[in-house]
Write a protein that holds these residues in place. Sequence first.
Motif, PDB file in Angstrom:
ATOM      1  N   HIS A 181      48.073 -45.223  15.094  1.00  0.00           N
ATOM      2  CA  HIS A 181      46.496 -45.257  15.108  1.00  0.00           C
ATOM      3  C   HIS A 181      46.239 -44.957  13.513  1.00  0.00           C
ATOM      4  O   HIS A 181      47.099 -44.425  12.848  1.00  0.00           O
ATOM      5  CB  HIS A 181      46.027 -43.792  15.694  1.00  0.00           C
ATOM      6  N   PRO A 182      45.352 -45.681  13.041  1.00  0.00           N
ATOM      7  CA  PRO A 182      45.185 -45.388  11.425  1.00  0.00           C
ATOM      8  C   PRO A 182      44.749 -43.853  10.967  1.00  0.00           C
ATOM      9  O   PRO A 182      44.729 -43.847   9.617  1.00  0.00           O
ATOM     10  CB  PRO A 182      43.916 -46.478  11.286  1.00  0.00           C
ATOM     11  N   VAL A 194      46.249 -41.239   6.823  1.00  0.00           N
ATOM     12  CA  VAL A 194      45.378 -42.377   7.136  1.00  0.00           C
ATOM     13  C   VAL A 194      46.032 -43.538   6.482  1.00  0.00           C
ATOM     14  O   VAL A 194      46.767 -43.668   5.596  1.00  0.00           O
ATOM     15  CB  VAL A 194      44.091 -41.826   6.377  1.00  0.00           C
ATOM     16  N   LYS A 195      45.332 -44.558   6.985  1.00  0.00           N
ATOM     17  CA  LYS A 195      45.869 -46.225   6.708  1.00  0.00           C
ATOM     18  C   LYS A 195      44.717 -47.015   6.439  1.00  0.00           C
ATOM     19  O   LYS A 195      44.287 -47.876   7.002  1.00  0.00           O
ATOM     20  CB  LYS A 195      46.824 -46.656   7.628  1.00  0.00           C
ATOM     21  N   PRO A 196      44.049 -46.810   5.185  1.00  0.00           N
ATOM     22  CA  PRO A 196      42.759 -47.459   4.863  1.00  0.00           C
ATOM     23  C   PRO A 196      43.064 -48.953   4.690  1.00  0.00           C
ATOM     24  O   PRO A 196      42.009 -49.810   4.589  1.00  0.00           O
ATOM     25  CB  PRO A 196      42.278 -46.748   3.428  1.00  0.00           C
ATOM     26  N   LEU A 255      43.817 -51.168  19.366  1.00  0.00           N
ATOM     27  CA  LEU A 255      43.200 -49.837  18.919  1.00  0.00           C
ATOM     28  C   LEU A 255      41.778 -49.751  19.801  1.00  0.00           C
ATOM     29  O   LEU A 255      41.708 -48.692  20.128  1.00  0.00           O
ATOM     30  CB  LEU A 255      42.469 -50.010  17.666  1.00  0.00           C
ATOM     31  N   ASP A 256      41.037 -50.852  20.092  1.00  0.00           N
ATOM     32  CA  ASP A 256      39.768 -50.703  20.603  1.00  0.00           C
ATOM     33  C   ASP A 256      39.877 -50.600  21.861  1.00  0.00           C
ATOM     34  O   ASP A 256      39.001 -49.915  22.749  1.00  0.00           O
ATOM     35  CB  ASP A 256      39.010 -52.000  20.353  1.00  0.00           C
ATOM     36  N   PRO A 265      45.388 -39.768  19.733  1.00  0.00           N
ATOM     37  CA  PRO A 265      46.395 -39.685  18.740  1.00  0.00           C
ATOM     38  C   PRO A 265      46.158 -38.180  17.893  1.00  0.00           C
ATOM     39  O   PRO A 265      45.232 -37.785  17.999  1.00  0.00           O
ATOM     40  CB  PRO A 265      45.403 -40.472  17.507  1.00  0.00           C
ATOM     41  N   ALA A 266      47.269 -37.502  17.585  1.00  0.00           N
ATOM     42  CA  ALA A 266      47.216 -36.272  17.186  1.00  0.00           C
ATOM     43  C   ALA A 266      48.371 -36.335  16.197  1.00  0.00           C
ATOM     44  O   ALA A 266      49.405 -36.941  16.303  1.00  0.00           O
ATOM     45  CB  ALA A 266      47.581 -35.531  18.234  1.00  0.00           C
TER      46      ALA A 266
END
Length: 300
Positions: A181-182, A194-196, A255-256, A265-266
């Motif tokens: 997950h991003p 995070v993965k921007p 993802l969606d 996601p944790a």
Amino acid sequence: MKCRRCREPAVIDIRRHNAAFCGPCFLHHCREQVRRAIDDYAMFGADERVLVAVSGGKDSLALWDILLGLGYHADGLYVGLGIGEYSDASGEHARAFAGERQARLVEVDIPAEYGFDIPGAAVATHRVPCSACGLSKGHLFNKAALDRGYVLGTGHNVDDEAAVLFGSVLRWGAEFLSRQHPVLRASDGFARKVKPLIRLGERETAAYCVLRGIDYIVEECPNAVGNKHLGYKEQLNAIEEQSPGTKAAFYFGFLDRVSSLFSPPAGSGPADLRPCASCGAPTTSPVCAFCSLAARAGAR
Ligand code: Q46
Ligand code: ZN
């Protein structure tokens, strides 16, 4: 070929968007994609500090540059892995970038601070180098962000994420799918991650660096040769070539529509985590995997 935004002559086309851009509009496009990723996934707010893990390569330096351009407080983190000339050169690119912008670069050098290097650790622990490296980077990135109160940002792009997803799906690796997950939330002992760059491909980050005059390291790490994920990338590129947009549809469709079927996601791992006896990091064993790797590698 004309720029989609301003109708001037275009310098790059992006087939999956069915669009072409001139230089200035392409840079605007890249920043907008990052801004959208940050907003869509609520990665961080304007008042939060981001620590960008930089390798000296195109993705991480592009991310750092874009975050600075968007006005975020973004500092860099460089971890020296002790992989011969590759590490020397990658460190120099990271330092040069920071120096030119008078940006802050946090440095952690594994050989100097922990008494081992990645090639040596791989031999000592009978792991492949990327396994010893991934474990070490994961631990040290988290520690650097946690100790200093940052959100940790990494330069994974859509090509990287689609390749990892492809590998996990081929084996139905549920544990990996649940963590893909991003945004990984912060929890006890874990910084938020995070993965921007997930809305940009690696061709776009390379073009971004060229247009911005960012001098990134072009050479790959010598251990990347034969890496599983490079093979997955090649397979996906062949599909993308025939059917532009498939790669992004695969990743964002997951993802969606699919990722929620796996555990949410944790940032947390298994429930029975306790502090490592040596460094205090959360672990399921008496000593965490990094400290045990360091002990074995340093004791050679
Ligand atoms: S640096 Fe480390 Fe990569 Fe080199 S040893 Fe493997 S994991 S290939 S991103
Ligand atoms: Zn430890």
